[in-house]
Design an enzyme around this catalytic site. Structure first.
Site, PDB file in Angstrom:
ATOM      1  CE  LYS A  36      -2.104   1.728   3.736  1.00  0.00           C
ATOM      2  NZ  LYS A  36      -1.940   3.223   3.750  1.00  0.00           N
ATOM      3  CG  LEU A  64      -3.591   8.018  -3.886  1.00  0.00           C
ATOM      4  CD1 LEU A  64      -3.349   8.441  -5.326  1.00  0.00           C
ATOM      5  CD2 LEU A  64      -2.446   8.465  -2.987  1.00  0.00           C
ATOM      6  CE  LYS A  65      -7.965   6.791   3.926  1.00  0.00           C
ATOM      7  NZ  LYS A  65      -6.536   6.420   3.777  1.00  0.00           N
ATOM      8  CG  LEU A  66      -8.693   9.828  -5.716  1.00  0.00           C
ATOM      9  CD1 LEU A  66      -8.865   9.600  -7.213  1.00  0.00           C
ATOM     10  CD2 LEU A  66      -7.553  10.802  -5.442  1.00  0.00           C
ATOM     11  CG  HIS A  67     -14.686  13.481  -1.204  1.00  0.00           C
ATOM     12  ND1 HIS A  67     -15.800  13.094  -1.910  1.00  0.00           N
ATOM     13  CD2 HIS A  67     -15.110  14.379  -0.271  1.00  0.00           C
ATOM     14  CE1 HIS A  67     -16.862  13.722  -1.423  1.00  0.00           C
ATOM     15  NE2 HIS A  67     -16.467  14.511  -0.435  1.00  0.00           N
ATOM     16  N   GLY A  70     -17.234  15.369  -9.308  1.00  0.00           N
ATOM     17  CA  GLY A  70     -17.137  14.156 -10.107  1.00  0.00           C
ATOM     18  C   GLY A  70     -16.118  14.219 -11.223  1.00  0.00           C
ATOM     19  NE  ARG A 178      -1.639  -1.256  15.140  1.00  0.00           N
ATOM     20  CZ  ARG A 178      -1.825  -0.681  13.968  1.00  0.00           C
ATOM     21  NH1 ARG A 178      -2.099  -1.437  12.902  1.00  0.00           N
ATOM     22  NH2 ARG A 178      -1.736   0.631  13.825  1.00  0.00           N
ATOM     23  NE  ARG A 208       1.408   2.783  13.090  1.00  0.00           N
ATOM     24  CZ  ARG A 208       0.528   3.611  13.617  1.00  0.00           C
ATOM     25  NH1 ARG A 208       0.912   4.513  14.499  1.00  0.00           N
ATOM     26  NH2 ARG A 208      -0.745   3.558  13.270  1.00  0.00           N
TER      27      ARG A 208
END
Length: 235
Positions: A36, A64-67, A70, A178, A208
């Site tokens: 990732k 990248l969590k595009l928002h 449109g 985790r 991590r």
């Protein structure tokens, strides 16, 4: 198609430079096949490195969590598609999801982020939402299913509930994983690898606990073995 245990682990390259990412990938070797790339590395040259990884036979998840409006989202997806990544995240707002789905190409699969795993009910209330994490994640999952997204990013705590909503064909990708005894860090909704697979997760995102381990390869291999054991019990 069943997913091989090694391919279900996605290691988050949450490092500050391409040199550090290359070094980690070299240390992990064949133990890890899927990586990732999030904001930290993407803004340090990670998009070009994503193509390098893909060309080397690794799978890549662009987180990248595009928002945005449109058209902007669609154009962003079209620009990213040639890099060869497998997954790209967008926020699970209907207009955003539809734009991304319509623009996907070159095998790029769109994942919708339901509710960030660092959020709990209090955080949603502070942001102006009048519903719980569980309810909001369920609503967004149903919308994503209707729009035709390829997968969801969700807490493993919501995986079983969302699986019942979206069915077997939509991938569930769960961060906040985790191993037992590991520090939770800034995550509030976490789960062990075994519990996440049992809840219905297809892919586990781990950062991590692998990249900060004294022996990252051994840490990754232990998680893969845990996935394999749980997967075998479900056959």
């Amino acid at each position: 198609m069943p997913i091989e245990p090694r391919d279900r682990l996605i290691v988050a390259l949450d490092v500050s430079s391409i040199d550090a990412a290359r070094a980690m990938v070299a240390r992990l070797g064949d133990t890890v096949s899927f990586y990732k790339i999030g904001y930290q590395l993407a803004f340090a040259g990670g998009l070009a490195y994503a193509q390098t990884l893909a060309d080397a036979g690794k799978r890549v998840f662009l987180d990248l969590k595009l928002h945005d409006i449109g058209t902007t989202v669609a154009n962003g997806v079209r620009s990213l598609a040639p890099l060869g990544a497998s997954f790209l995240t967008v926020h699970a707002y209907p207009q955003t999801m539809k734009a991304a789905v319509d623009a996907r190409a070159n095998g790029l699969r769109i994942l919708a982020v339901t509710v960030l795993t660092s959020y709990d009910n209090n955080d949603l209330a502070a942001a102006g939402y009048d519903r719980s994490v569980r309810k909001l994640a369920a609503e967004r999952a149903a919308q994503a299913r209707e729009i035709g997204v390829d997968g969801l990013v969700c807490s493993a705590e919501e995986a079983a509930n969302l699986r019942a909503i979206v069915g077997p064909s939509i991938a569930l990708v769960t961060p906040g994983i985790r191993p037992a005894g590991a520090d939770s860090g800034d995550q509030k909704r976490i789960m062990t690898p075994t519990a996440a697979i049992a809840a219905g997760a297809d892919y586990l995102v781990v950062g991590r606990p692998v990249i900060a381990a004294a022996d990252p390869k051994a840490a990754a291999n232990a998680i893969v073995m845990e996935i394999a054991q749980q997967s075998a019990t479900e056959k």
